[in-house]
Design a protein around this motif. Structure first.
Motif, mmCIF file in Angstrom:
data_model
loop_
_atom_site.group_PDB
_atom_site.id
_atom_site.type_symbol
_atom_site.label_atom_id
_atom_site.label_comp_id
_atom_site.label_asym_id
_atom_site.label_seq_id
_atom_site.Cartn_x
_atom_site.Cartn_y
_atom_site.Cartn_z
ATOM 1 N N LYS A 105 56.758 -50.485 -24.508
ATOM 2 C CA LYS A 105 56.682 -49.743 -23.290
ATOM 3 C C LYS A 105 56.612 -50.966 -21.996
ATOM 4 N N VAL A 146 45.848 -43.362 -17.206
ATOM 5 C CA VAL A 146 46.361 -43.477 -18.489
ATOM 6 C C VAL A 146 46.570 -44.980 -18.994
ATOM 7 N N LYS A 148 47.915 -47.340 -21.792
ATOM 8 C CA LYS A 148 49.015 -47.325 -22.984
ATOM 9 C C LYS A 148 49.183 -48.543 -23.759
ATOM 10 N N ASP A 150 51.298 -51.219 -25.941
ATOM 11 C CA ASP A 150 52.496 -51.812 -25.755
ATOM 12 C C ASP A 150 53.552 -51.466 -26.811
ATOM 13 N N VAL A 158 48.668 -43.700 -26.491
ATOM 14 C CA VAL A 158 48.625 -43.417 -25.155
ATOM 15 C C VAL A 158 47.383 -42.856 -25.092
ATOM 16 N N CYS A 174 42.378 -51.428 -27.430
ATOM 17 C CA CYS A 174 43.569 -52.160 -27.411
ATOM 18 C C CYS A 174 43.449 -53.595 -27.119
ATOM 19 N N GLU A 190 48.134 -46.866 -16.192
ATOM 20 C CA GLU A 190 48.997 -46.138 -15.323
ATOM 21 C C GLU A 190 48.402 -44.825 -14.531
ATOM 22 N N GLU A 288 58.459 -41.741 -20.749
ATOM 23 C CA GLU A 288 58.946 -42.699 -21.814
ATOM 24 C C GLU A 288 60.461 -42.466 -22.525
#
Ligand code: AMP
Length: 429
Positions: A105, A146, A148, A150, A158, A174, A190, A288
């Motif tokens: 991402k 948001v 996310k 990678d 997500v 994460c 995000e 995406e």
């Protein structure tokens, strides 16, 4: 032609069903396939991970397979297309460099920004920047936010954080707890966009791109979009909410400029380019890219495709798409997914599925198998998403009626499905 399809889901069952209608198709193989696929193809149980690509090539050579079609993203991101091409085997899908559009991402965000393609605002943080990322989240007053991970995270990477606490926890999952393995070593924080989503899949040969009919899928487990995210609980096509002007905007502002930018940047994209779009305040944004057919979008797109799919796949694999567009039936198509008990947190296997005898392979409604297998001559559950029932009609009302009447005939312990798939499309008629 002999064809091999890699994968075991509803998407692959649908692909094989469509390919099997081609006058060009001789024998079809599936690795590993499922109980439904076994009715129309020879299933071979083999590992499809990177360290077994050599065995897959051996299979292709031994069986005289002319074209391999890859369903899931993982082998594509791992470079199966490069491996096959280097050994002279034709294969449909993007190579490793092109598949990074789904595999990372962070890569995709950079690509979109460089090329002025609209996507939500966001910031990338490396693992070493955890403190800075936490400070950033603490300084924010607007939620949801948001987070996310990678890389590939089987659809779980997500997190839509409703408040600061949830955002900090997602960040920790994460970057500190390593919940997504290597996938989470970088994150994107995000902005949250409010709106509605649509999937626009296109078929590409490296030089030319042809968009397919749009589809909408349902990610949440429960009706009215409540509960956890899943791989997809249903879908429909076309999408009445996306009028011609909006569809044109999606193509002109996102899909076509992305494909042109790929060519400019030396990425030869062959295969399906799947754009996950959010329409927010009347403007499309790219959420995406996926590097393959969507599941369960494929199950409502391919039944509407008037053309023979097999030559299209072959021409793409050869980098020589001969046509300029694809033909679409005007019918409305709806897919409702039946999942096993516990899904999406867990799944249950080995439960006998009853009621499948009422459906023939080529009838309407049609049942595409996903997590199923044969056990002592019974079809039993074998995973989270078990099957998808698909029906077509002149209206969404008719298609929904047929699909729900059909799914009620199917029974297995703990079976769960959404009752509101395509309801908003029906209401807009
Ligand atoms: P992705 O894998 O990036 O498509 O994200 C999975 C799902 O999360 C999407 O289909 C959306 O429903 C949701 N999502 C991702 N990014 C955003 C965003 N910036 N704003 C709102 N929802 C999002």
């Amino acid at each position: 032609m002999n064809i091999l399809v890699i994968g075991s889901g509803g998407r692959e069952h649908c692909l094989i069903w469509k390919i099997s209608k081609s006058p060009l198709a001789d024998k079809i193989y599936a690795v590993p396939g499922n109980a439904g696929i076994a009715g129309i193809a020879e299933c071979i149980n083999m590992d499809v991970s990177r360290n077994n690509f050599h065995e897959l090539v051996k299979l292709v050579k031994n069986k005289g397979i002319d074209l391999t079609v890859v369903g899931p993203e993982a082998p594509l991101v791992d470079g199966i297309v490069d491996y096959f091409n280097e050994r002279g085997c034709k294969i449909f899908g993007p190579d490793k460099k092109a598949a990074a559009i789904e595999g990372s991402k962070v890569f995709t965000r950079g690509f979109l920004k460089r090329n002025n393609i609209p996507t939500p605002e966001g910031i990338v943080f490396e693992r070493a920047e955890y403190d800075r990322a936490a400070e950033f989240i603490k300084s924010r007053n607007e939620f949801p936010l948001v987070i996310k991970a990678d890389g590939l995270a089987a659809g779980k990477g997500v997190i839509i954080a409703g408040d600061r606490e949830q955002a900090l926890e997602a960040l920790k999952d994460c970057l500190v707890k390593d919940k997504f393995g290597v996938s989470g070593s970088r994150v994107i924080v995000e902005e949250f966009l409010d709106g509605y989503e649509v999937s626009v899949l296109s078929i590409c040969d490296g030089k030319k791109i042809i968009p397919m009919a749009p589809a909408q899928d349902y990610k949440r487990i429960f009706d009215n979009d409540r509960g956890k995210n899943t791989g997809g609980m249903g879908s429909y096509s076309p999408v009445p909410a996306v009028d011609d002007k909006t569809y044109r905007q999606i193509l002109d502002e996102i899909v076509f400029p992305s494909f042109e930018a790929m060519i400019k940047e030396g990425i030869r994209y062959r295969g399906v380019l799947y754009a996950g779009i959010m329409i927010s305040k009347g403007k499309p944004y790219l959420l995406e890219y996926n590097c393959r057919f969507g599941d369960p979008e494929t199950q409502v797109i391919l039944p509407r495709l008037e053309d023979d799919l097999l030559p299209v796949l072959l021409e793409c694999a050869e980098g020589n798409l001969k046509r300029e567009e694809l033909g679409w039936d005007k019918d409305k198509c709806v897919c409702v997914v039946a999942a096993s008990e516990g899904y999406p947190e867990s799944s249950s296997s080995g439960d006998i599925i009853k009621g499948l005898d009422d459906f023939e392979n080529d009838s309407d409604p049609i049942v595409f198998h996903a997590g199923t297998k044969m056990e002592n001559s019974n079809v039993v559950t074998n995973g989270g998403r078990v099957l998808g029932v698909v029906s077509r009609g002149e209206t969404f009302k008719e298609a929904r009626k047929k699909v729900y009447r059909a799914i009620e005939k199917i029974k297995f312990r703990g079976m769960q499905y959404r009752k509101d798939i395509a309801l908003r499309a029906e209401r807009s008629e």
